[in-house]
Enzyme design. Structure first.
Site, PDB file in Angstrom:
ATOM      1  N   ASP A  19       0.839  -1.196   0.000  1.00 19.27           N
ATOM      2  CA  ASP A  19       0.000   0.000   0.000  1.00 19.27           C
ATOM      3  C   ASP A  19       0.877   1.250   0.000  1.00 19.27           C
ATOM      4  OD1 ASP A  19      -2.266  -1.532   0.101  1.00 19.27           O
ATOM      5  OD2 ASP A  19      -2.722  -1.106   2.213  1.00 19.27           O
ATOM      6  N   ALA A  48      -4.421 -10.365   2.278  1.00 20.21           N
ATOM      7  CA  ALA A  48      -3.447 -10.281   3.369  1.00 20.21           C
ATOM      8  C   ALA A  48      -4.037  -9.578   4.582  1.00 20.21           C
ATOM      9  CB  ALA A  48      -2.192  -9.562   2.887  1.00 20.21           C
ATOM     10  N   ASN A  49      -4.795  -8.506   4.357  1.00 22.36           N
ATOM     11  CA  ASN A  49      -5.429  -7.801   5.480  1.00 22.36           C
ATOM     12  C   ASN A  49      -6.355  -8.727   6.266  1.00 22.36           C
ATOM     13  OD1 ASN A  49      -4.170  -5.478   4.565  1.00 22.36           O
ATOM     14  ND2 ASN A  49      -6.025  -4.603   3.663  1.00 22.36           N
ATOM     15  N   GLU A 146      -9.881  -9.714  -5.728  1.00 24.96           N
ATOM     16  CA  GLU A 146      -8.669  -9.018  -6.174  1.00 24.96           C
ATOM     17  C   GLU A 146      -7.678  -9.978  -6.824  1.00 24.96           C
ATOM     18  OE1 GLU A 146      -8.374  -4.984  -3.471  1.00 24.96           O
ATOM     19  OE2 GLU A 146      -7.142  -6.684  -2.887  1.00 24.96           O
ATOM     20  N   ASN A 191     -20.552  -4.533   0.966  1.00 24.23           N
ATOM     21  CA  ASN A 191     -20.926  -3.201   1.419  1.00 24.23           C
ATOM     22  C   ASN A 191     -22.096  -2.713   0.581  1.00 24.23           C
ATOM     23  OD1 ASN A 191     -19.863  -2.226  -1.018  1.00 24.23           O
ATOM     24  ND2 ASN A 191     -17.913  -1.629  -0.079  1.00 24.23           N
ATOM     25  N   LEU A 228     -22.357  -1.414   6.651  1.00 25.50           N
ATOM     26  CA  LEU A 228     -22.877  -0.059   6.429  1.00 25.50           C
ATOM     27  C   LEU A 228     -22.003   1.006   7.063  1.00 25.50           C
ATOM     28  CD1 LEU A 228     -26.528  -1.070   7.339  1.00 25.50           C
ATOM     29  CD2 LEU A 228     -25.663  -0.665   5.020  1.00 25.50           C
ATOM     30  N   GLY A 232     -23.469   0.581  10.941  1.00 25.87           N
ATOM     31  CA  GLY A 232     -23.544  -0.789  11.424  1.00 25.87           C
ATOM     32  C   GLY A 232     -23.538  -1.826  10.327  1.00 25.87           C
ATOM     33  N   ALA A 257      -8.856  -0.644   5.318  1.00 27.56           N
ATOM     34  CA  ALA A 257      -8.809  -1.995   5.902  1.00 27.56           C
ATOM     35  C   ALA A 257      -9.882  -2.253   6.960  1.00 27.56           C
ATOM     36  CB  ALA A 257      -7.433  -2.318   6.490  1.00 27.56           C
ATOM     37  N   ALA A 258     -10.808  -1.308   7.156  1.00 29.19           N
ATOM     38  CA  ALA A 258     -11.857  -1.548   8.154  1.00 29.19           C
ATOM     39  C   ALA A 258     -12.731  -2.732   7.756  1.00 29.19           C
ATOM     40  CB  ALA A 258     -12.707  -0.296   8.336  1.00 29.19           C
ATOM     41  N   GLY A 259     -13.143  -2.774   6.486  1.00 28.90           N
ATOM     42  CA  GLY A 259     -13.955  -3.895   6.024  1.00 28.90           C
ATOM     43  C   GLY A 259     -13.206  -5.211   6.092  1.00 28.90           C
ATOM     44  N   ASP A 260     -11.922  -5.184   5.777  1.00 22.95           N
ATOM     45  CA  ASP A 260     -11.114  -6.401   5.854  1.00 22.95           C
ATOM     46  C   ASP A 260     -10.951  -6.861   7.297  1.00 22.95           C
ATOM     47  OD1 ASP A 260     -10.748  -6.321   3.092  1.00 22.95           O
ATOM     48  OD2 ASP A 260      -8.926  -5.134   3.249  1.00 22.95           O
ATOM     49  N   GLY A 295      -3.469   3.954   8.606  1.00 19.25           N
ATOM     50  CA  GLY A 295      -2.847   2.800   7.966  1.00 19.25           C
ATOM     51  C   GLY A 295      -3.819   1.662   7.750  1.00 19.25           C
TER      52      GLY A 295
END
Length: 308
Positions: A19, A48-49, A146, A191, A228, A232, A257-260, A295
């Site tokens: 990244d 990887a995340n 990906e 999402n 979401l 939430g 990377a929050a979703g990961d 990050g």
């Protein structure tokens, strides 16, 4: 893969990137040139995340992927090994450099991402078939998009053949998936944008979330989870029961990377035979912590931090 006592076993098939992250006051408009107030370079890639998030939450994790025969590839393998992740399913190619992600993060925490496939585009179905032992020893198999689509499909097929729990995160979503894909998916995690693309149902209210999730179930998916962000997550279980989960309130500085993070923790929890409700709630807490940090992989919390 060891069969010693542990929280659960997860195999992640997916991307491994470096990244390149630029922090800016706002996301650039078309044609606009912005100066960066901060720059960083670190490991990334959805695969990887998610693998690192699952490992930090206590799962025994193995990864299937490809890196280039270059400095970035060596660094990414070092990153994964340092997390205790089994990298025996990762191959090195000289045909392409290690994948890259060009990320812009605004002061408000929102981001844009441009992905350069590189070696990720060289991950083939045969690379999955060669890892049947890893799959056989796992509890949960996680895929994203990906890497080539046929590779993700091969992963879902092998996992289903071996009776494993499957999680599909269809990102990036380009168009609806074939029904045979969704019929192999125990947990489809999307999402709002991905749900719209896959179901062709736009969101205007919470009832629309349910309509989109039901459409995806009619197409073959098992359980559907729509994430979401700060609002939430919505779960439509295989039996038809829907529920909204509120997200913890935090001040976001970087959503990379929050979703990961959510998906990795979800996989770790399901692998340890936790309920889907508890798995979602812990995944949300982990994602909420991650957005308070800058990050990608550096923002992913450990289980102790989530349970604190």
């Amino acid at each position: 893969m060891s069969k010693e006592t542990h929280q659960g076993r997860v195999v992640v098939v997916g991307s491994i990137n470096t990244d390149l992250v630029a922090q800016t006051t706002h996301l650039p408009f078309p044609g606009e040139t912005l100066g960066s107030v901060r720059f960083s370079q670190a490991g990334g890639g959805k695969g990887a995340n998610q693998a690192i998030a699952a490992a930090r939450f206590g799962a025994l994790v193995a990864m299937v992927g490809r890196v280039g025969d270059d400095e970035n590839g060596g660094q990414r393998l070092d990153d994964l090994n340092s997390e205790g992740i089994d990298c025996s399913g990762i191959t090195v190619t000289r045909e392409q450099p290690t994948g890259l992600a060009l990320i812009t993060v605004s002061d408000g925490g929102q981001n844009t991402v441009v992905v350069v496939d590189g070696s990720n585009g060289e991950l083939k179905p045969v690379d999955v078939w060669c890892q049947e032992t890893l799959f056989s020893d796992s509890d949960v198999v996680v895929c994203q998009l990906e890497t080539p689509r046929e590779t993700a499909y091969a992963s879902l097929k092998l996992a289903r053949h071996l009776g494993k729990i499957t999680i599909l995160n269809p990102a990036p979503a380009i168009d609806p998936l074939p029904p045979e894909w969704l019929s192999l998916t125990d947990y489809l995690v999307v999402n709002e944008v991905e749900a719209l693309i896959l179901s062709d149902i736009p969101f205007a209210s919470e009832s629309d979330m349910g309509l989109a999730a039901r459409q995806l179930q009619r197409q073959g998916a098992g359980n559907v989870i729509v994430t979401l962000g700060a609002r939430g997550a919505y779960l439509l279980q295989e039996g038809g029961h829907g529920r909204h989960f509120s997200a913890p309130r935090v001040e976001a500085v970087d959503t990379t990377a929050a979703g990961d993070t959510f998906i990795g923790v979800l996989a770790a929890q399901l692998a340890s035979r936790q309920t889907i409700e508890k798995s979602i709630e812990r995944g949300q807490r982990a994602a909420a912590i991650s957005v308070t940090r800058h990050g990608g992989q550096t923002s992913i919390p450990t289980r102790d931090e989530v349970d604190d």
